[in-house]
Write a protein that holds these residues in place. Structure first.
Motif, short mmCIF file in Angstrom:
data_model
loop_
_atom_site.label_atom_id
_atom_site.label_comp_id
_atom_site.label_asym_id
_atom_site.label_seq_id
_atom_site.Cartn_x
_atom_site.Cartn_y
_atom_site.Cartn_z
N HIS A 121 0.81 -1.21 0.00
CA HIS A 121 0.00 0.00 0.00
C HIS A 121 0.85 1.27 0.00
CE1 HIS A 121 0.83 -0.84 4.27
NE2 HIS A 121 0.82 0.47 4.42
N ARG A 122 2.16 1.14 0.25
CA ARG A 122 3.04 2.29 0.19
C ARG A 122 3.29 2.75 -1.24
NH1 ARG A 122 3.86 4.71 5.24
NH2 ARG A 122 4.04 3.07 6.81
N PHE A 123 3.10 1.85 -2.22
CA PHE A 123 3.21 2.25 -3.62
C PHE A 123 2.00 3.09 -3.99
CE2 PHE A 123 6.02 -1.53 -4.96
CZ PHE A 123 7.16 -0.74 -4.86
N ASN A 124 2.21 4.16 -4.75
CA ASN A 124 1.08 4.94 -5.23
C ASN A 124 0.43 4.24 -6.42
OD1 ASN A 124 2.64 5.59 -7.55
ND2 ASN A 124 3.55 7.34 -6.47
N VAL A 143 5.16 -12.66 -13.66
CA VAL A 143 5.45 -12.75 -12.24
C VAL A 143 4.18 -13.16 -11.51
CG1 VAL A 143 7.29 -11.03 -12.27
CG2 VAL A 143 4.95 -10.30 -11.84
N THR A 144 4.37 -13.87 -10.42
CA THR A 144 3.28 -14.15 -9.48
C THR A 144 3.45 -13.18 -8.33
OG1 THR A 144 3.18 -16.48 -10.11
CG2 THR A 144 2.23 -15.86 -7.98
N LEU A 145 2.53 -12.25 -8.22
CA LEU A 145 2.65 -11.18 -7.22
C LEU A 145 2.02 -11.61 -5.91
CD1 LEU A 145 3.37 -8.22 -6.52
CD2 LEU A 145 1.07 -7.60 -7.32
N ILE A 146 2.76 -11.43 -4.82
CA ILE A 146 2.24 -11.61 -3.47
C ILE A 146 2.48 -10.30 -2.73
CG2 ILE A 146 2.35 -12.91 -1.33
CD1 ILE A 146 3.33 -15.29 -2.84
N GLY A 147 1.42 -9.58 -2.46
CA GLY A 147 1.54 -8.31 -1.75
C GLY A 147 1.03 -8.44 -0.33
N ALA A 148 1.69 -7.78 0.59
CA ALA A 148 1.28 -7.78 2.00
C ALA A 148 0.94 -6.36 2.41
CB ALA A 148 2.40 -8.34 2.89
N THR A 149 -0.17 -6.20 3.11
CA THR A 149 -0.60 -4.88 3.53
C THR A 149 -1.38 -4.96 4.82
OG1 THR A 149 -1.94 -2.95 2.90
CG2 THR A 149 -2.66 -5.07 2.08
N THR A 150 -1.24 -3.92 5.62
CA THR A 150 -2.05 -3.80 6.84
C THR A 150 -3.26 -2.90 6.62
OG1 THR A 150 -0.66 -1.94 7.57
CG2 THR A 150 -0.03 -4.14 8.33
N GLU A 151 -3.36 -2.29 5.45
CA GLU A 151 -4.47 -1.39 5.14
C GLU A 151 -5.49 -2.09 4.26
OE1 GLU A 151 -4.66 1.47 6.57
OE2 GLU A 151 -2.65 1.46 7.43
N ASN A 152 -6.70 -1.57 4.29
CA ASN A 152 -7.77 -2.14 3.49
C ASN A 152 -7.43 -2.04 2.01
OD1 ASN A 152 -10.18 -2.81 2.20
ND2 ASN A 152 -11.44 -1.87 3.79
N PRO A 153 -7.25 -3.16 1.31
CA PRO A 153 -6.86 -3.08 -0.10
C PRO A 153 -7.93 -2.43 -0.98
CG PRO A 153 -7.34 -5.35 0.54
CD PRO A 153 -7.33 -4.54 1.79
N SER A 154 -9.16 -2.39 -0.53
CA SER A 154 -10.20 -1.71 -1.31
C SER A 154 -9.88 -0.24 -1.49
CB SER A 154 -11.56 -1.87 -0.62
OG SER A 154 -11.90 -3.22 -0.47
N PHE A 155 -9.17 0.36 -0.52
CA PHE A 155 -8.84 1.77 -0.58
C PHE A 155 -7.41 2.02 -1.02
CE2 PHE A 155 -11.91 1.63 3.15
CZ PHE A 155 -13.01 1.93 2.36
#
Length: 610
Positions: free
Chosen positions: A273-276, A292-304
């Motif tokens: 989520h730090r990426f704009n 690529v197979t992307l695996i992203g980790a985030t603590t924020e709601n990905p909807s936003f």
């Protein structure tokens, strides 16, 4: 040295194995002979070499014999076919400099530090070697077949905790799903993701969860399974320190891997989520086509926080906060790997008696931890495994450091070390409150507060207020929400609720935190206990719906309701026929709505009636 081909104008090429110079047209054939036929260990002595002294030979130790039999004849040596050598330059799991740098180190007459490859081998002087292994020749032989290579136990001595260079949470990171606790809904038996992981069919994923719930660990477990089978390579980046150019370079490498090696690339982006939005767009075509197979980790709601186009190409996995039971399993695994014994009440009493007996003292104390202390960590860490493990490490480090023997010499004795509940509480001063004033938890808590007051549940209202204030929320934000609530949900059922909320806002503005927390608590309880009425809220909502759904131009204001400050406006009929209500003793019959809306009751009207 091998002579160059006559008439060749090309620069000579140095063999990276024996350091001889060859013509460019001969270097490949020489490397084949040098590697496969052991040509890197010729029988010529250093006296026959006109160049500078080369790298000292490296040979393996023969089983348990520390010396080499120098009386053995060179013919006997030649009769035994040596196995193919293993050279450092072809070992991909080594992080040292090239062979040439080692040669330069030797020429500077400085000792060379041992590396992972040199374990089980030793360097011999020219006197210790036979005529076939003279000084200046580079030769590495594999360990003898009967050499025992011991794998260290997966445990860490407790005293080593004082000197480890990484947090305990990272050192004890699980490597298999069997060691991964607390997320059975996502990766448990018979789940869809578990089936995909077992079949090595990894989709692009967005891992969403609170800190310390296992997002990064799950990504590494997925990558570990693929690397063991050689089906994919794993690249880990952090959005907090990675630029777009670095991401493009990784994607370019992934394209080459897929073309040349037929191997996919798993790209893990921590804190995605730090990426704009524009940076996230970089992944779109490559995730779409499977580069690529992307695996992203985030603590924020990905909807936003995650681009909708990227979100549609990934599967979102919601990882829950770890339960107390899961934290107990994680902590028990940690103390087992550290060799710490867990004490019950009976055993604890016995240890206390042993400490009083001088005959029970040992030079190296054993470390114990109370089960109650582990339970306390499980409750205080608030479902954050990272905080729990690091808190355990801090408590043990403090106790082991305090129990270090004095300067009385090597024969001094020490008592057993017991980590108790008060030691753990000292390391974790208070419970970790998951709250982000600009993130998902901010809206979750204010919604919970609003709905608890609406439901007249004063205890829940106080709890959610405390969650927000103790998590660092701005008290003025909470006060503004209470002012809104006093009209929206209490309204005319208790008209004094609005002055109460406004007074609370002003008081918070005057004195600030932490003194204003009790003022907010008083207002929250007052609003929770107050009678509720939403008729004002609903009626005004009907007015807005009527205005938005009106067809055609909005009706004009009736002439008798218009103001007439000038003679011209009076001549045009403004305010003509208006009845001034205070001038009449009885109710006045007068129209106040436009003609098209006469008879409209917004308190009972439904927008669906249009």
């Amino acid at each position: 040295m091998a002579s160059e081909v006559e008439g060749s104008v090309a620069e000579p090429v140095q063999c990276p194995v024996c350091f001889k110079d060859f013509a460019a047209s001969e270097i490949n054939a020489h490397l084949d002979r040098c590697l496969l036929n052991n040509d890197s260990c010729p029988t010529s002595t250093s006296k026959e070499m006109n160049g500078p002294p080369l790298k000292k030979p490296r040979i393996s130790s023969e089983a348990s014999s520390p010396t080499v039999n120098t009386t053995e004849s060179s013919e006997a040596r030649k009769s035994t076919t040596p196995p193919s050598p293993i050279f450092r330059m072809f070992q991909t799991n080594i992080n040292k400099g090239p062979v040439q740098s080692e040669r330069n180190t030797f020429l500077s007459n400085k000792p060379i530090a041992s590396t992972a490859v040199s374990k089980g081998t030793k360097r011999h002087s020219p006197d210790e070697m036979g005529t076939g292994k003279a000084m200046g020749q580079f030769c590495i032989e594999p360990p003898a077949s009967n050499t025992l290579i011991k794998t260290p136990r997966d445990t860490t001595p407790v005293r080593a905790l004082l000197n480890i260079d990484k947090p305990l949470a990272d050192k004890l990171r699980p490597t298999t799903l069997e060691e991964y606790f607390g997320q059975n809904k996502v990766v448990g038996e018979h789940t869809l993701l578990r089936s995909l992981l077992d079949s090595q069919e990894i989709p692009s994923l967005i891992l969403w969860g609170p800190p310390g719930c296992g997002k990064t660990t799950l990504a590494h477990i997925i990558a570990s399974g693929n690397k063991k089978r050689g089906t994919a390579r794993f690249v880990s980046l952090s959005a907090t320190s990675t630029s777009t150019n670095e991401v493009r370079e990784v994607i370019k490498q992934a394209q080459n891997e897929l073309k040349l090696m037929k191997r996919k690339t798993i790209l893990f982006i921590d804190e995605i989520h730090r990426f704009n939005k524009s940076q996230q767009d970089t992944f779109l075509p490559h995730v779409e086509c499977g580069t690529v197979t992307l695996i992203g980790a985030t603590t924020e709601n990905p909807s936003f926080q995650v681009n909708a186009a990227l979100l549609s190409r990934c599967r979102v996995l919601v990882l829950d906060k770890l339960s107390v039971e899961a934290m107990g399993s994680i902590l028990l695994r940690a103390v087992a790997m550290l060799g710490i014994s867990v004490l019950g009440e009976d055993l604890n009493d016995r240890i206390d008696q042993d400490e009083l007996d001088p005959t029970k003292l040992r030079s190296e104390p054993k470390v114990y931890i109370e089960q109650k202390a582990l339970d306390t960590i499980g409750h205080l860490c608030d479902g954050d495994a990272r905080a729990g493990l690091n808190g355990l490490q801090l408590a043990v480090q403090a106790r082991v450091g305090a129990a270090r023997p004095g300067q009385s010499g090597s024969g001094s004795t020490s008592r057993d070390i017991v980590v108790q509940e008060e030691h753990v509480k000292e390391g974790l001063q208070r419970s970790h409150i998951l709250y982000d004033k600009a993130g998902e938890e901010h809206y979750n808590c204010i919604s919970a507060l609003h709905k608890s007051m609406r439901g007249s549940h004063e205890n829940a209202s106080l709890y959610w207020l405390g969650r927000m204030l103790e998590g660092g929320e701005d008290p003025l934000y909470v006060a503004r929400r209470l002012v809104r609530f006093s009209s929206e949900d209490v309204g005319m059922a208790d008209p004094s609720a609005l002055p109460q909320a406004v007074s609370a806002f002003q008081a918070c503005h005057f004195i600030g935190m932490p003194e204003c927390e009790v003022i907010l608590a008083q207002c929250v309880v007052y609003l929770a206990r107050a009678p509720k009425s939403v008729e004002i809220y609903k009626a005004y909502g009907n007015v807005k719906a009527s205005l938005r759904n009106h067809k055609g131009p909005l009706p004009s204001v009736p002439l008798h309701l218009r103001n007439a400050p000038t003679k011209l406006m009076k001549d045009l009929g403004y305010a003509e026929g208006y009845k001034y209500n205070p001038a009449f003793s009885a109710p006045v019959e007068q129209d106040y709505l436009p003609e098209e809306l006469r008879g409209m009751d917004f308190f009972t009207w439904n927008p669906s009636d249009l």
